[in-house]
Scaffold this active site. Structure first.
Site, PDB file in Angstrom:
ATOM      1  N   ALA A  12      27.522  36.948  37.361  1.00  0.00           N
ATOM      2  CA  ALA A  12      27.372  37.417  35.976  1.00  0.00           C
ATOM      3  C   ALA A  12      28.643  38.098  35.455  1.00  0.00           C
ATOM      4  CB  ALA A  12      26.190  38.376  35.884  1.00  0.00           C
ATOM      5  N   ASP A  70      37.749  28.794  41.393  1.00  0.00           N
ATOM      6  CA  ASP A  70      37.760  29.579  42.620  1.00  0.00           C
ATOM      7  C   ASP A  70      38.921  30.544  42.496  1.00  0.00           C
ATOM      8  OD1 ASP A  70      36.601  30.396  44.971  1.00  0.00           O
ATOM      9  OD2 ASP A  70      37.767  29.049  46.222  1.00  0.00           O
ATOM     10  N   TYR A 153      37.550  43.159  44.749  1.00  0.00           N
ATOM     11  CA  TYR A 153      38.675  44.003  45.166  1.00  0.00           C
ATOM     12  C   TYR A 153      39.249  44.832  44.012  1.00  0.00           C
ATOM     13  CZ  TYR A 153      38.472  40.947  49.245  1.00  0.00           C
ATOM     14  OH  TYR A 153      38.046  40.265  50.360  1.00  0.00           O
ATOM     15  N   ASP A 154      38.570  44.843  42.871  1.00  0.00           N
ATOM     16  CA  ASP A 154      39.089  45.585  41.701  1.00  0.00           C
ATOM     17  C   ASP A 154      39.429  47.056  41.996  1.00  0.00           C
ATOM     18  OD1 ASP A 154      39.155  43.448  39.989  1.00  0.00           O
ATOM     19  OD2 ASP A 154      37.237  43.876  39.037  1.00  0.00           O
TER      20      ASP A 154
HETATM   21  P1  ITT Z   1      31.062  32.269  42.693  1.00  0.00           P
HETATM   22  O1  ITT Z   1      29.576  32.425  42.716  1.00  0.00           O
HETATM   23  O2  ITT Z   1      31.535  31.721  41.414  1.00  0.00           O
HETATM   24  O3  ITT Z   1      31.616  31.516  43.888  1.00  0.00           O
HETATM   25  P2  ITT Z   1      32.514  34.550  43.755  1.00  0.00           P
HETATM   26  O4  ITT Z   1      32.061  35.969  43.743  1.00  0.00           O
HETATM   27  O5  ITT Z   1      32.622  33.856  45.064  1.00  0.00           O
HETATM   28  O6  ITT Z   1      31.618  33.779  42.720  1.00  0.00           O
HETATM   29  P3  ITT Z   1      35.291  33.776  43.319  1.00  0.00           P
HETATM   30  O7  ITT Z   1      35.033  32.582  44.158  1.00  0.00           O
HETATM   31  O8  ITT Z   1      35.946  33.566  42.016  1.00  0.00           O
HETATM   32  O9  ITT Z   1      33.916  34.591  43.059  1.00  0.00           O
HETATM   33  O10 ITT Z   1      36.168  34.818  44.071  1.00  0.00           O
HETATM   34  C1  ITT Z   1      36.083  34.990  45.465  1.00  0.00           C
HETATM   35  C2  ITT Z   1      36.195  36.438  45.798  1.00  0.00           C
HETATM   36  O11 ITT Z   1      37.515  36.903  45.426  1.00  0.00           O
HETATM   37  C3  ITT Z   1      35.218  37.358  45.055  1.00  0.00           C
HETATM   38  O12 ITT Z   1      33.966  37.421  45.697  1.00  0.00           O
HETATM   39  C4  ITT Z   1      35.983  38.668  45.104  1.00  0.00           C
HETATM   40  O13 ITT Z   1      35.840  39.269  46.362  1.00  0.00           O
HETATM   41  C5  ITT Z   1      37.436  38.219  44.937  1.00  0.00           C
HETATM   42  N1  ITT Z   1      37.774  38.217  43.493  1.00  0.00           N
HETATM   43  C6  ITT Z   1      37.918  37.142  42.679  1.00  0.00           C
HETATM   44  N2  ITT Z   1      38.192  37.502  41.421  1.00  0.00           N
HETATM   45  C7  ITT Z   1      38.210  38.855  41.426  1.00  0.00           C
HETATM   46  C8  ITT Z   1      38.415  39.831  40.435  1.00  0.00           C
HETATM   47  O14 ITT Z   1      38.628  39.509  39.162  1.00  0.00           O
HETATM   48  N3  ITT Z   1      38.371  41.102  40.784  1.00  0.00           N
HETATM   49  C9  ITT Z   1      38.132  41.457  42.049  1.00  0.00           C
HETATM   50  N4  ITT Z   1      37.898  40.626  43.046  1.00  0.00           N
HETATM   51  C10 ITT Z   1      37.939  39.314  42.748  1.00  0.00           C
END
Ligand code: ITT
Length: 194
Positions: A12, A70, A153-154
């Site tokens: 979300a 991704d 990791y924000d």
């Molecule tokens: P999906 O359901 O879309 O796969 P996800 O949480 O796995 O969602 P991503 O594949 O885009 O999201 O990112 C993989 C991980 O990288 C995510 O779970 C975070 O730990 C980190 N990450 C990605 N974008 C981030 C952001 O904007 N801020 C902080 N951490 C982020």
């Protein structure tokens, strides 16, 4: 009427970030909105592969035009880790942000080079063609978590040019300069032509 485009995610936070940028000609719906609860295996070894896997899954099973993304955090001192494994860095089924951050800070104990970047790759399937967009934001890893906004990791990522983490800066800044925002802006520029 706005044209429907599926964003292949259940996250979300990510959906909000993208909707904040794509306001005009497309209605962005999530996997949850189309009733897709399949476990799409992100088995690729690169961000590009995983973005393509997600988009193709939706197109093949549901027929919707779609984009998948991704993202990952790539840390210089860790040779690009956690990268494509960012969500499950601390093991298990993944998405335990607190555990992931804890592991990252542990791995980086004593590291003087704290440079890192987030990277996003988007693969769009539209009208039978495939397109790719990417975005990146550079910064450093702080020594302790700070701030409550955002996700992942924000709390430990401080973008270059700011003295606060993404979790302190919040959505207003993130939707301008984040890796995802930059990739989505490229996607939007492209979509304006449709
Ligand atoms: P999906 O359901 O879309 O796969 P996800 O949480 O796995 O969602 P991503 O594949 O885009 O999201 O990112 C993989 C991980 O990288 C995510 O779970 C975070 O730990 C980190 N990450 C990605 N974008 C981030 C952001 O904007 N801020 C902080 N951490 C982020």
């Amino acid at each position: 009427m706005k044209r429907k485009l599926v964003f292949a995610t259940h996250n979300a936070h990510k959906l909000d970030e993208v909707r904040d940028i794509v306001k005009d000609n497309f209605e962005i719906v999530s996997l949850t909105d189309i009733g897709c609860f399949d476990d799409i295996e992100e088995s690729g070894s690169t961000l590009e592969d995983n973005a393509r896997i997600k988009a193709r899954f939706v197109k093949e099973k549901y027929g919707y035009d779609c984009f998948g993304d991704d993202s990952g955090l790539e840390v210089d001192a860790l040779n690009g880790a956690p990268g494509v494994y960012s969500a499950r860095y601390a093991g298990g089924n993944g998405h335990d942000s607190e555990a992931n951050v804890k592991k990252l800070l542990h791995e980086m104990e004593g590291a003087s080079d704290r440079k890192a970047h987030f990277r996003t790759v988007i693969v769009l399937l539209l009208d039978g063609k495939e397109y790719q967009f990417d975005g990146r934001v550079d910064g450093t890893i702080t020594s302790t978590p700070q701030g409550n906004d955002g996700f992942g990791y924000d709390p430990v990522f401080q973008p270059d040019g700011f003295d606060k983490t993404f979790a302190q800066l919040g959505m207003e800044v993130k939707s301008e300069i984040s890796h995802r925002a930059r990739a989505v802006k490229k996607l939007c520029e492209f979509l304006k032509g449709f």
